[in-house]
Design a protein around this motif. Structure first.
Motif, PDB file in Angstrom:
ATOM      1  N   MET A   1      -1.578  19.875  46.720  1.00 38.99           N
ATOM      2  CA  MET A   1      -1.601  20.464  45.394  1.00 38.99           C
ATOM      3  C   MET A   1      -0.205  20.919  44.975  1.00 38.99           C
ATOM      4  N   LEU A   2       0.705  21.109  45.917  1.00 37.73           N
ATOM      5  CA  LEU A   2       2.053  21.550  45.563  1.00 37.73           C
ATOM      6  C   LEU A   2       2.848  20.459  44.853  1.00 37.73           C
ATOM      7  N   ASN A   3       2.528  19.192  45.101  1.00 36.18           N
ATOM      8  CA  ASN A   3       3.237  18.094  44.456  1.00 36.18           C
ATOM      9  C   ASN A   3       2.523  17.600  43.209  1.00 36.18           C
ATOM     10  N   TYR A   4       1.444  18.224  42.835  1.00 35.35           N
ATOM     11  CA  TYR A   4       0.658  17.810  41.674  1.00 35.35           C
ATOM     12  C   TYR A   4       1.428  18.145  40.402  1.00 35.35           C
ATOM     13  N   LYS A   5       1.444  17.212  39.463  1.00 34.96           N
ATOM     14  CA  LYS A   5       2.046  17.417  38.152  1.00 34.96           C
ATOM     15  C   LYS A   5       0.926  17.517  37.113  1.00 34.96           C
ATOM     16  N   TYR A   6       1.181  18.189  36.036  1.00 36.71           N
ATOM     17  CA  TYR A   6       0.154  18.455  35.028  1.00 36.71           C
ATOM     18  C   TYR A   6      -0.458  17.166  34.503  1.00 36.71           C
ATOM     19  N   TYR A   7       0.351  16.156  34.278  1.00 37.83           N
ATOM     20  CA  TYR A   7      -0.134  14.925  33.668  1.00 37.83           C
ATOM     21  C   TYR A   7      -0.499  13.851  34.698  1.00 37.83           C
ATOM     22  N   GLY A 125       5.246  14.892  21.932  1.00 37.29           N
ATOM     23  CA  GLY A 125       6.301  14.401  22.810  1.00 37.29           C
ATOM     24  C   GLY A 125       5.758  13.670  24.017  1.00 37.29           C
ATOM     25  N   VAL A 126       4.668  14.157  24.578  1.00 36.45           N
ATOM     26  CA  VAL A 126       4.061  13.493  25.733  1.00 36.45           C
ATOM     27  C   VAL A 126       3.493  12.137  25.313  1.00 36.45           C
ATOM     28  N   GLU A 127       2.839  12.097  24.163  1.00 33.74           N
ATOM     29  CA  GLU A 127       2.243  10.851  23.694  1.00 33.74           C
ATOM     30  C   GLU A 127       3.293   9.803  23.341  1.00 33.74           C
ATOM     31  N   GLU A 128       4.436  10.254  22.817  1.00 33.50           N
ATOM     32  CA  GLU A 128       5.465   9.313  22.375  1.00 33.50           C
ATOM     33  C   GLU A 128       6.590   9.139  23.384  1.00 33.50           C
ATOM     34  N   GLY A 129       6.514   9.823  24.522  1.00 37.85           N
ATOM     35  CA  GLY A 129       7.491   9.622  25.578  1.00 37.85           C
ATOM     36  C   GLY A 129       8.834  10.315  25.350  1.00 37.85           C
TER      37      GLY A 129
END
Length: 173
Positions: A1-7, A125-129
């Motif tokens: 879980m420490l290396n988990y990223k939100y996305y 921003g996440v959707e468009e990179g």
């Protein structure tokens, strides 16, 4: 879980892991603000006073992060849509926690709107990179870059013989 990223997983899934990730960043931000307050402004006496001032900043920051994450992900699960409205609702929830922390509706309502708009910008921003924080590692010196000459102007070749005195003779002629 420490290396988990939100996305790493889609919205609405692994909410506990996402809360952990956002709370981790909120804790670091709250500690930074708390240490700044302790060193620059409040100057508490003793360990209990210092921990209390740090908790004054860390607690609401973690609460705001958790409110955003849970609200945005639960809204996605309830609505069945992965859009900007979920993030806006999460931002409003985070702003509401901020207003409660400040004990002011006059601060809470604008904070809710501003954090909701900021969340929409983040989702876009996440959707468009978009890259919000570019990886800028070129400023560090390594074995290869240390050999490079980064001066603004190169040495003029005709003045490289200054130690022999030839430059004086060249200037007089």
């Amino acid at each position: 879980m420490l290396n988990y990223k939100y996305y790493d997983t889609p919205e609405g899934q692994d909410i506990f892991k996402k809360v952990f990730v956002t709370s981790k960043y909120a804790t670091m931000s709250g500690l930074g603000l708390g240490v700044f307050d302790v060193l620059m402004f409040s100057h508490p006496k003793g360990l209990a006073g210092t921990v209390g001032r740090l908790a004054y900043y860390v607690g609401p920051a973690v609460g705001m992060a958790a409110a955003f994450t849970v609200t945005a992900n639960v809204a996605q699960n309830i609505r069945g849509k992965n859009d900007k409205i979920n993030y806006f609702l999460g931002g409003v929830a985070a702003g509401s926690v901020f207003g409660a922390w400040q004990r002011s509706i006059t601060i809470g309502v604008p904070a809710a709107v501003l954090l909701g708009v900021a969340a929409i910008i983040k989702k876009t921003g996440v959707e468009e990179g978009w890259t919000f924080f570019p990886d800028n590692r070129t400023a560090h010196q390594n074995a290869i870059s240390a050999k490079n000459d980064f001066t603004m102007a190169k040495d003029v070749l005709e003045y490289k013989t200054w130690s022999t005195g030839e430059h004086v003779q060249n200037l007089l002629v």
